[in-house]
Scaffold this motif. Sequence first.
Motif, PDB file in Angstrom:
ATOM      1  N   VAL A 121       1.019  -1.282  -0.042  1.00 51.03           N
ATOM      2  CA  VAL A 121       0.023  -0.052  -0.043  1.00 51.03           C
ATOM      3  C   VAL A 121       1.003   1.256  -0.141  1.00 51.03           C
ATOM      4  O   VAL A 121       1.784   1.317   0.744  1.00 51.03           O
ATOM      5  N   VAL A 122       0.616   2.093  -0.864  1.00 50.98           N
ATOM      6  CA  VAL A 122       1.187   3.413  -0.929  1.00 50.98           C
ATOM      7  C   VAL A 122       0.290   4.395  -0.430  1.00 50.98           C
ATOM      8  O   VAL A 122      -0.752   4.519  -1.233  1.00 50.98           O
ATOM      9  N   LYS A 123       0.588   5.367   0.545  1.00 46.54           N
ATOM     10  CA  LYS A 123      -0.630   6.275   0.914  1.00 46.54           C
ATOM     11  C   LYS A 123       0.077   7.620   0.605  1.00 46.54           C
ATOM     12  O   LYS A 123       1.082   7.839   0.606  1.00 46.54           O
ATOM     13  N   LYS A 157      -5.015   8.949   0.472  1.00 42.36           N
ATOM     14  CA  LYS A 157      -5.990   7.856  -0.565  1.00 42.36           C
ATOM     15  C   LYS A 157      -4.618   6.867  -0.657  1.00 42.36           C
ATOM     16  O   LYS A 157      -3.549   6.967  -0.498  1.00 42.36           O
ATOM     17  N   ILE A 158      -5.119   5.569  -1.355  1.00 42.13           N
ATOM     18  CA  ILE A 158      -4.178   4.601  -1.419  1.00 42.13           C
ATOM     19  C   ILE A 158      -3.847   4.181  -2.789  1.00 42.13           C
ATOM     20  O   ILE A 158      -4.918   4.244  -3.676  1.00 42.13           O
ATOM     21  N   ILE A 159      -2.701   3.834  -2.892  1.00 43.89           N
ATOM     22  CA  ILE A 159      -2.293   2.975  -4.156  1.00 43.89           C
ATOM     23  C   ILE A 159      -2.062   1.332  -3.823  1.00 43.89           C
ATOM     24  O   ILE A 159      -1.171   1.233  -2.765  1.00 43.89           O
ATOM     25  N   LEU A 160      -2.800   0.443  -4.343  1.00 39.29           N
ATOM     26  CA  LEU A 160      -2.622  -0.843  -3.892  1.00 39.29           C
ATOM     27  C   LEU A 160      -1.682  -1.652  -4.858  1.00 39.29           C
ATOM     28  O   LEU A 160      -1.882  -1.840  -6.004  1.00 39.29           O
ATOM     29  N   ARG A 161      -0.964  -2.456  -4.364  1.00 40.63           N
ATOM     30  CA  ARG A 161      -0.250  -3.507  -5.032  1.00 40.63           C
ATOM     31  C   ARG A 161      -1.156  -4.448  -5.603  1.00 40.63           C
ATOM     32  O   ARG A 161      -2.266  -4.902  -4.926  1.00 40.63           O
ATOM     33  N   GLY A 162      -0.834  -5.138  -6.733  1.00 44.66           N
ATOM     34  CA  GLY A 162      -1.682  -5.981  -7.364  1.00 44.66           C
ATOM     35  C   GLY A 162      -1.521  -7.327  -7.129  1.00 44.66           C
ATOM     36  O   GLY A 162      -0.507  -7.565  -6.206  1.00 44.66           O
ATOM     37  N   GLY A 163      -2.547  -8.232  -7.303  1.00 43.96           N
ATOM     38  CA  GLY A 163      -2.266  -9.586  -6.961  1.00 43.96           C
ATOM     39  C   GLY A 163      -2.450 -10.009  -5.370  1.00 43.96           C
ATOM     40  O   GLY A 163      -2.416 -10.970  -4.811  1.00 43.96           O
ATOM     41  N   LEU A 164      -3.126  -8.983  -4.474  1.00 45.70           N
ATOM     42  CA  LEU A 164      -3.700  -9.293  -3.241  1.00 45.70           C
ATOM     43  C   LEU A 164      -4.837 -10.111  -3.311  1.00 45.70           C
ATOM     44  O   LEU A 164      -5.664 -10.211  -4.097  1.00 45.70           O
ATOM     45  N   GLY A 174     -14.177   5.204   0.972  1.00 44.81           N
ATOM     46  CA  GLY A 174     -13.412   6.355   0.553  1.00 44.81           C
ATOM     47  C   GLY A 174     -11.767   6.381   0.169  1.00 44.81           C
ATOM     48  O   GLY A 174     -11.221   7.106  -0.278  1.00 44.81           O
ATOM     49  N   SER A 175     -11.529   5.002  -0.003  1.00 42.11           N
ATOM     50  CA  SER A 175     -10.294   4.483  -0.522  1.00 42.11           C
ATOM     51  C   SER A 175      -9.146   5.105   0.382  1.00 42.11           C
ATOM     52  O   SER A 175      -8.115   5.336  -0.280  1.00 42.11           O
ATOM     53  N   HIS A 176      -9.395   5.517   1.582  1.00 35.82           N
ATOM     54  CA  HIS A 176      -8.197   5.844   2.585  1.00 35.82           C
ATOM     55  C   HIS A 176      -7.255   4.789   3.017  1.00 35.82           C
ATOM     56  O   HIS A 176      -6.530   4.960   3.635  1.00 35.82           O
ATOM     57  N   TRP A 177      -7.953   3.464   3.125  1.00 39.80           N
ATOM     58  CA  TRP A 177      -7.038   2.474   3.507  1.00 39.80           C
ATOM     59  C   TRP A 177      -7.443   1.036   3.000  1.00 39.80           C
ATOM     60  O   TRP A 177      -9.008   0.957   2.834  1.00 39.80           O
ATOM     61  N   ALA A 178      -6.861   0.154   3.158  1.00 37.79           N
ATOM     62  CA  ALA A 178      -7.246  -1.189   2.783  1.00 37.79           C
ATOM     63  C   ALA A 178      -6.322  -2.164   3.841  1.00 37.79           C
ATOM     64  O   ALA A 178      -5.458  -1.741   4.165  1.00 37.79           O
ATOM     65  N   ILE A 185      -0.694  -5.703   6.567  1.00 40.09           N
ATOM     66  CA  ILE A 185      -0.416  -5.168   5.067  1.00 40.09           C
ATOM     67  C   ILE A 185       0.649  -4.172   5.222  1.00 40.09           C
ATOM     68  O   ILE A 185       0.827  -3.136   6.285  1.00 40.09           O
ATOM     69  N   ASN A 186       1.605  -4.419   4.440  1.00 38.17           N
ATOM     70  CA  ASN A 186       2.963  -3.318   4.488  1.00 38.17           C
ATOM     71  C   ASN A 186       2.672  -2.186   3.781  1.00 38.17           C
ATOM     72  O   ASN A 186       2.117  -2.092   2.404  1.00 38.17           O
ATOM     73  N   SER A 187       2.802  -0.953   4.232  1.00 40.88           N
ATOM     74  CA  SER A 187       2.530   0.219   3.740  1.00 40.88           C
ATOM     75  C   SER A 187       3.646   1.274   3.958  1.00 40.88           C
ATOM     76  O   SER A 187       4.626   1.265   4.622  1.00 40.88           O
TER      77      SER A 187
END
Length: 327
Positions: A121-123, A157-164, A174-178, A185-187
């Motif tokens: 996760v990139v915040k 907001k977040i950018i998520l790694r693919g393949g989760l 709100g896409s503020h966290w996953a 999860i590593n962020s």
Amino acid sequence: MKIVAITRVLNEADIIEAFTRHTAVFVQHHVFMDNGSSDGTIEILTALKQEGLPITVFQSRAVTFNEGNALTYMYNVAMREHAPDWVFCLDADEFIDDRAVSDGARAYLERLMSGSPRIEVVKIPMVNYFATSQDNPAEVVVPVRITRRRPPSDAYKIILRGGLPEADIVIEHGSHWAWLRSRPINSVVNSDLWLAHYSERSPFQYIAKFVRGWSKVLASGQAEVGRKTAYHYHDPFDFLRDKPGNFLRNPRFMGFKNEVPDLIDDPARYCGGGLRYSASVDEAMRAVRSLMGYLDDLATQHGRLIDEFPFVRAQVQDWERQINKLF
């Protein structure tokens, strides 16, 4: 490296074309979930698809607050159909701004691919832009018209790694966290990669937004109200309901209520080019269309509840899970 964006959208006809064209510069595909737009948003997305932009649009005419479910659904669709390395979780009023990132957003994400530990996760911070009296009303590209902002906010907001794993991932509203059900999860935070946020573009657009937003929470039942979901819509909704003149006859509110001397004049870099399907909009009429569309959906679903009362709760849950791919 492949990047996909996912976006939940509802009545964003004034900004959706610029947003889609801008985001297409950064991603290889864009998955949308429309929640019942009635202001021309779907027609613009249809034209962009026919033009050749790589987008997929689903629709769920939800009258309750189910944003997290829609986001998680879109992430899993993106995984199954496009296998991206990264997924941007964006709203239609959020524009990627990577001016301060060395080599840009794509190069940054590519560097993370080989880093250790594995970042999932990139915040990135939201930077709020506000309409002011200095804006050119004839300019239809929102991030070109609205150029004054606050400093970066403490909302991310977040950018998520693919393949989760599909059964494990949950994206919060709100896409503020996953988070993952099975493990932490590593962020990482990147304060240089911004989302230019244009949440209040006109007084009528803002009114339609908070009326519809809090109505959806109320329609979801007291459990959602008790969780204070979208609670920032609560007070303005009550004020408009109880004393509409305080808003509608208030020249500051109906003008530029967020215009203050310390706003920073700093246009975000818009990458989407010219618009073909958007024009200057009568915001008062668009607000009416937006709210009438929601009222129509809400009343229709209420009628169905009356007709099927013995099974009301189970039936509503089934309706909310019915998602149709438009194209």
